[in-house]
Design a protein around this motif. Structure first.
Motif, PDB file in Angstrom:
ATOM      1  N   LYS A  97       0.831  -1.209   0.000  1.00  0.00           N
ATOM      2  CA  LYS A  97       0.000   0.000   0.000  1.00  0.00           C
ATOM      3  C   LYS A  97       0.864   1.257   0.000  1.00  0.00           C
ATOM      4  CE  LYS A  97      -3.981  -2.149   2.278  1.00  0.00           C
ATOM      5  NZ  LYS A  97      -4.776  -2.259   3.518  1.00  0.00           N
ATOM      6  N   GLY A  98       2.005   1.206   0.690  1.00  0.00           N
ATOM      7  CA  GLY A  98       2.887   2.363   0.721  1.00  0.00           C
ATOM      8  C   GLY A  98       3.541   2.650  -0.615  1.00  0.00           C
ATOM      9  N   LEU A  99       3.755   1.612  -1.416  1.00  0.00           N
ATOM     10  CA  LEU A  99       4.445   1.794  -2.695  1.00  0.00           C
ATOM     11  C   LEU A  99       3.631   2.576  -3.720  1.00  0.00           C
ATOM     12  CD1 LEU A  99       6.122  -1.714  -3.186  1.00  0.00           C
ATOM     13  CD2 LEU A  99       7.168   0.405  -2.372  1.00  0.00           C
ATOM     14  N   VAL A 100       2.321   2.648  -3.543  1.00  0.00           N
ATOM     15  CA  VAL A 100       1.474   3.333  -4.527  1.00  0.00           C
ATOM     16  C   VAL A 100       1.158   4.769  -4.115  1.00  0.00           C
ATOM     17  CG1 VAL A 100       0.467   1.174  -5.310  1.00  0.00           C
ATOM     18  CG2 VAL A 100      -0.645   2.429  -3.467  1.00  0.00           C
ATOM     19  N   ILE A 101       1.730   5.251  -3.009  1.00  0.00           N
ATOM     20  CA  ILE A 101       1.547   6.663  -2.620  1.00  0.00           C
ATOM     21  C   ILE A 101       2.285   7.524  -3.638  1.00  0.00           C
ATOM     22  CG2 ILE A 101       2.018   8.400  -0.856  1.00  0.00           C
ATOM     23  CD1 ILE A 101       1.779   6.197   1.240  1.00  0.00           C
ATOM     24  N   PRO A 102       1.600   8.438  -4.312  1.00  0.00           N
ATOM     25  CA  PRO A 102       2.247   9.185  -5.401  1.00  0.00           C
ATOM     26  C   PRO A 102       3.309  10.176  -4.935  1.00  0.00           C
ATOM     27  CG  PRO A 102      -0.002   9.963  -5.043  1.00  0.00           C
ATOM     28  CD  PRO A 102       0.165   8.753  -4.194  1.00  0.00           C
ATOM     29  N   ASP A 103       3.123  10.785  -3.786  1.00  0.00           N
ATOM     30  CA  ASP A 103       4.048  11.815  -3.312  1.00  0.00           C
ATOM     31  C   ASP A 103       5.267  11.168  -2.662  1.00  0.00           C
ATOM     32  OD1 ASP A 103       5.249  14.134  -2.479  1.00  0.00           O
ATOM     33  OD2 ASP A 103       3.895  14.452  -0.771  1.00  0.00           O
ATOM     34  N   LEU A 104       6.448  11.361  -3.250  1.00  0.00           N
ATOM     35  CA  LEU A 104       7.659  10.734  -2.723  1.00  0.00           C
ATOM     36  C   LEU A 104       8.023  11.247  -1.335  1.00  0.00           C
ATOM     37  CD1 LEU A 104      10.091  10.478  -5.787  1.00  0.00           C
ATOM     38  CD2 LEU A 104       8.947   8.636  -4.573  1.00  0.00           C
ATOM     39  N   LEU A 133       8.477   7.907   0.970  1.00  0.00           N
ATOM     40  CA  LEU A 133       9.774   7.431   1.447  1.00  0.00           C
ATOM     41  C   LEU A 133       9.874   7.380   2.971  1.00  0.00           C
ATOM     42  CD1 LEU A 133      12.124   9.105  -1.194  1.00  0.00           C
ATOM     43  CD2 LEU A 133      11.480   6.705  -1.008  1.00  0.00           C
ATOM     44  N   PRO A 134       9.450   8.409   3.715  1.00  0.00           N
ATOM     45  CA  PRO A 134       9.487   8.285   5.188  1.00  0.00           C
ATOM     46  C   PRO A 134       8.611   7.146   5.710  1.00  0.00           C
ATOM     47  CG  PRO A 134       9.295  10.591   4.555  1.00  0.00           C
ATOM     48  CD  PRO A 134       9.096   9.788   3.310  1.00  0.00           C
ATOM     49  N   GLY A 141      13.656  -2.642  -3.369  1.00  0.00           N
ATOM     50  CA  GLY A 141      13.731  -2.718  -4.819  1.00  0.00           C
ATOM     51  C   GLY A 141      12.910  -1.629  -5.489  1.00  0.00           C
ATOM     52  N   ALA A 142      11.744  -1.309  -4.900  1.00  0.00           N
ATOM     53  CA  ALA A 142      10.906  -0.234  -5.447  1.00  0.00           C
ATOM     54  C   ALA A 142      11.590   1.120  -5.315  1.00  0.00           C
ATOM     55  CB  ALA A 142       9.559  -0.216  -4.733  1.00  0.00           C
ATOM     56  N   ILE A 143      12.311   1.331  -4.214  1.00  0.00           N
ATOM     57  CA  ILE A 143      13.038   2.593  -4.042  1.00  0.00           C
ATOM     58  C   ILE A 143      14.133   2.726  -5.091  1.00  0.00           C
ATOM     59  CG2 ILE A 143      14.581   3.876  -2.499  1.00  0.00           C
ATOM     60  CD1 ILE A 143      12.966   2.839  -0.150  1.00  0.00           C
ATOM     61  N   LEU A 144      14.852   1.639  -5.343  1.00  0.00           N
ATOM     62  CA  LEU A 144      15.927   1.688  -6.336  1.00  0.00           C
ATOM     63  C   LEU A 144      15.393   1.913  -7.747  1.00  0.00           C
ATOM     64  CD1 LEU A 144      18.235  -1.213  -5.074  1.00  0.00           C
ATOM     65  CD2 LEU A 144      18.551   1.247  -4.790  1.00  0.00           C
ATOM     66  N   ASN A 145      14.131   1.552  -7.991  1.00  0.00           N
ATOM     67  CA  ASN A 145      13.538   1.723  -9.326  1.00  0.00           C
ATOM     68  C   ASN A 145      12.906   3.099  -9.537  1.00  0.00           C
ATOM     69  OD1 ASN A 145      14.220  -0.849 -10.251  1.00  0.00           O
ATOM     70  ND2 ASN A 145      12.359  -1.777  -9.398  1.00  0.00           N
ATOM     71  N   ILE A 146      12.934   3.950  -8.526  1.00  0.00           N
ATOM     72  CA  ILE A 146      12.380   5.302  -8.696  1.00  0.00           C
ATOM     73  C   ILE A 146      13.244   6.081  -9.683  1.00  0.00           C
ATOM     74  CG2 ILE A 146      11.872   7.499  -7.535  1.00  0.00           C
ATOM     75  CD1 ILE A 146      11.367   5.921  -4.976  1.00  0.00           C
ATOM     76  N   PRO A 147      12.663   6.685 -10.722  1.00  0.00           N
ATOM     77  CA  PRO A 147      13.458   7.466 -11.679  1.00  0.00           C
ATOM     78  C   PRO A 147      14.200   8.605 -10.976  1.00  0.00           C
ATOM     79  CG  PRO A 147      11.231   7.092 -12.509  1.00  0.00           C
ATOM     80  CD  PRO A 147      11.229   6.646 -11.086  1.00  0.00           C
ATOM     81  N   ILE A 166      14.625  15.575  -5.184  1.00  0.00           N
ATOM     82  CA  ILE A 166      13.659  15.623  -4.087  1.00  0.00           C
ATOM     83  C   ILE A 166      14.413  15.823  -2.789  1.00  0.00           C
ATOM     84  CG2 ILE A 166      12.053  14.037  -5.229  1.00  0.00           C
ATOM     85  CD1 ILE A 166      12.993  11.951  -3.067  1.00  0.00           C
ATOM     86  N   SER A 167      13.670  16.152  -1.754  1.00  0.00           N
ATOM     87  CA  SER A 167      14.241  16.233  -0.408  1.00  0.00           C
ATOM     88  C   SER A 167      13.196  15.681   0.556  1.00  0.00           C
ATOM     89  CB  SER A 167      14.599  17.674  -0.041  1.00  0.00           C
ATOM     90  OG  SER A 167      15.107  17.741   1.273  1.00  0.00           O
ATOM     91  N   ALA A 168      13.376  14.405   0.921  1.00  0.00           N
ATOM     92  CA  ALA A 168      12.470  13.750   1.862  1.00  0.00           C
ATOM     93  C   ALA A 168      13.237  13.511   3.154  1.00  0.00           C
ATOM     94  CB  ALA A 168      11.962  12.435   1.287  1.00  0.00           C
ATOM     95  N   ASN A 169      12.747  14.082   4.245  1.00  0.00           N
ATOM     96  CA  ASN A 169      13.463  14.009   5.525  1.00  0.00           C
ATOM     97  C   ASN A 169      14.893  14.535   5.382  1.00  0.00           C
ATOM     98  OD1 ASN A 169      11.219  12.992   6.746  1.00  0.00           O
ATOM     99  ND2 ASN A 169      12.191  11.112   7.494  1.00  0.00           N
ATOM    100  N   PHE A 170      15.031  15.599   4.579  1.00  0.00           N
ATOM    101  CA  PHE A 170      16.316  16.279   4.372  1.00  0.00           C
ATOM    102  C   PHE A 170      17.351  15.372   3.711  1.00  0.00           C
ATOM    103  CE2 PHE A 170      14.340  18.013   8.231  1.00  0.00           C
ATOM    104  CZ  PHE A 170      14.099  19.320   7.818  1.00  0.00           C
ATOM    105  N   ARG A 171      16.902  14.414   2.939  1.00  0.00           N
ATOM    106  CA  ARG A 171      17.803  13.520   2.224  1.00  0.00           C
ATOM    107  C   ARG A 171      17.427  13.492   0.750  1.00  0.00           C
ATOM    108  NH1 ARG A 171      16.808   8.127   5.388  1.00  0.00           N
ATOM    109  NH2 ARG A 171      18.235   7.258   3.827  1.00  0.00           N
ATOM    110  N   SER A 172      18.432  13.430  -0.087  1.00  0.00           N
ATOM    111  CA  SER A 172      18.189  13.359  -1.524  1.00  0.00           C
ATOM    112  C   SER A 172      17.806  11.945  -1.912  1.00  0.00           C
ATOM    113  CB  SER A 172      19.439  13.794  -2.297  1.00  0.00           C
ATOM    114  OG  SER A 172      20.484  12.866  -2.076  1.00  0.00           O
TER     115      SER A 172
END
Length: 513
Positions: free
Chosen positions: A354-361, A365-366, A409-415, A419-425
């Protein structure tokens, strides 16, 4: 038979023309269509005999099963390309398969017995192998109730119980290459699978959904998944879930309503429902389409965990007090068995999907990071068990590790993007995922080394098919991992994983990409 010149003209079209829906001139010894296409031409006469009559049914209404003899050539037309298993190389090219066409279901058990007999094995041996090995990973069938359904006096086994027996045999059947090469009546796994699928479809279309019928459908889906066809398995499990909803086996409110044998039936139904939930989420990881809706809804967090194999087999469920009331959400309790842990692992995997289909990175990611911490803590609890008693936790371990591979694996496949999520690129998030998958792959390597040395030499194994896909995910990570001068594994690591999979090919014929 008379000489060719004196043969009586057939009254029906040949089998090839009938299955391909072509006009047949009924020529002898071959019709014109078969001659043109260079195909084997057969004319099959349909006979009728009186079938076994049960005491509660008028025997005058009974008819036997009509069979069509199918060869490998006609199977290509009847089976969709994506649902056809590759026949083992030792199987004769023209494997005969009985395709029953029923007018009533009183003789289903006879047909099932005939099919199982054509494998060259005994029912008792096949069922004993099932309950000794695979049953530990998916304890959905009460051994007590199952044996009672087959040995009840005064009537033959019911159609749904007979179909369940056939799918049990399909799960554990190990073809003997010597018999397949010299005995035309011995069927291979492809023929057994197609016979089981055909029989299940015919019975399912005419009977009310029942627990044995749902269990048979679940085992069939598991077989398809274990043979490298998760897309087909996902379709089968969706139909299984619809039957389960129709039979209301997902309704946990029934726990307080029954006692004795009825209560055992309820617990068996509950375990079957959990088996569908766990399997569907495992299948969807391999399909990779996380946005498609699932056929099953996850039980609430306060739902009681399923009972373990030992209690299900013994059937000592006379009162509610005999079953521990541990809710699904209690991850830290150490007294939970293997199937309960598998149910909890599927709930964590469900949250990942369910978390993988959230559109906003910046939101996704958090959330995935938080889930990663929970999953790793849960994994530590599973690994804390003594290795001597860890076998019942094989499915739970496989589902948990598969959740980690799916998440990272889904994170590695993100184009690549800014972005800056939790102050990380995004690059920093991907580096963390690579490190997590390195750890998971190392752990899988260690498990494979231990298990490889314990595999029996006769080809049987006690491995959950989900574990096979975990090993494949590890090999994939080794192939795709960026090389920056560091490589966490020895040069032999990938070969060891592949050797392990090769050893399992005799039981689970998983195809490779």
């Amino acid at each position: 038979m008379a000489a060719d010149g004196h043969r009586t003209r057939p009254t029906q079209a040949c089998l090839t023309c009938k299955t391909r829906k072509k006009k047949c001139n009924k020529g002898l010894p071959s019709c014109s269509y078969c001659i043109l296409k260079d195909l084997e031409c057969r004319y099959v006469s349909v006979t009728r005999r009186r079938a076994y009559a049960t005491p509660n049914t008028d025997s005058s209404t009974h008819t036997t099963i009509h069979r069509e003899i199918l060869t490998a050539e006609t199977l290509d037309d009847l089976a969709p390309p994506r649902t056809t298993l590759p026949e083992p190389v030792t199987t004769p090219k023209k494997t005969t398969l009985y395709r029953p066409l029923f007018e009533c279901f009183d003789s289903v058990h006879l047909e099932v017995q005939n099919i199982i007999r054509s494998t060259g094995e005994f029912v008792d041996d096949l069922t004993a192998r099932y309950f000794r090995n695979f049953h530990g990973h998916l304890p959905i069938i009460s051994r007590t109730r199952f044996q009672r359904s087959l040995t009840a006096t005064g009537a033959p086994p019911s159609a749904d119980s007979s179909i369940l027996l056939l799918t049990i045999c399909l799960i554990v059947y190990l073809p003997n290459p010597e018999l397949l090469s010299r005995a035309g009546d011995t069927i291979g796994r492809q023929s057994l699978y197609l016979a089981a699928k055909t029989l299940l479809a015919q019975v399912q279309g005419c009977l009310q959904p029942s627990i044995p019928l749902i269990q048979a459908c679940l085992l069939l889906a598991t077989y398809e998944y274990a043979n490298g066809r998760p897309e087909v398995a996902l379709v089968t499990i969706a139909g299984c879930a619809r039957m389960a909803y129709a039979a209301r086996i997902h309704d946990s409110r029934r726990h307080n309503m029954m006692n004795g044998d009825s209560r055992l039936e309820v617990e068996e139904a509950t375990n079957t429902w959990w088996g569908i939930v766990i399997s569907e989420r495992a299948f969807i990881c391999e399909v990779g389409d996380f946005e498609q809706p699932m056929a099953t809804i996850l039980p609430a967090g306060d739902t009681r965990l399923p009972i373990e194999r030992e209690k299900l087999d013994r059937g000592d469920l006379l009162s509610l007090d005999s079953t521990p009331n541990i809710p699904v959400s209690c991850l830290a309790i150490t007294s939970i068995g293997g199937f309960g842990r598998a149910a909890q692992a599927s709930c964590l995997l469900d949250q990942v999907l369910k978390g993988l289909v959230i559109p906003d990175l910046t939101t996704r990611l958090p959330l995935l990071e938080s889930l990663d911490r929970t999953i790793q803590s849960f994994l530590a609890v599973i690994l804390s068990h003594n290795p001597d008693i860890a076998w019942p936790y094989c499915t739970a371990l496989a589902v948990t590790v598969r959740a980690l591979f799916t998440l990272h694996g889904a994170i590695l496949n993100i184009p690549q993007q800014v972005i800056s999520a939790n102050f990380r690129s995004l690059e920093e998030w991907k580096k963390s995922s690579i490190a997590a998958l390195d750890t998971a792959t190392t752990m899988v390597n260690d498990m494979v080394k231990w298990h490889y040395s314990t595999l029996p030499s006769d080809g049987t194994n006690d491995t959950s098919p989900i574990h096979i896909y975990v090993v494949r995910a590890s090999i994939k990570h080794m192939h795709t991992r960026p090389y920056n001068g560091d490589y966490p594994w020895s040069e032999r690591a990938e070969n060891e994983l592949q050797l392990y999979l090769d050893r399992l090919q005799h039981q689970w014929v998983v195809s490779y990409d």
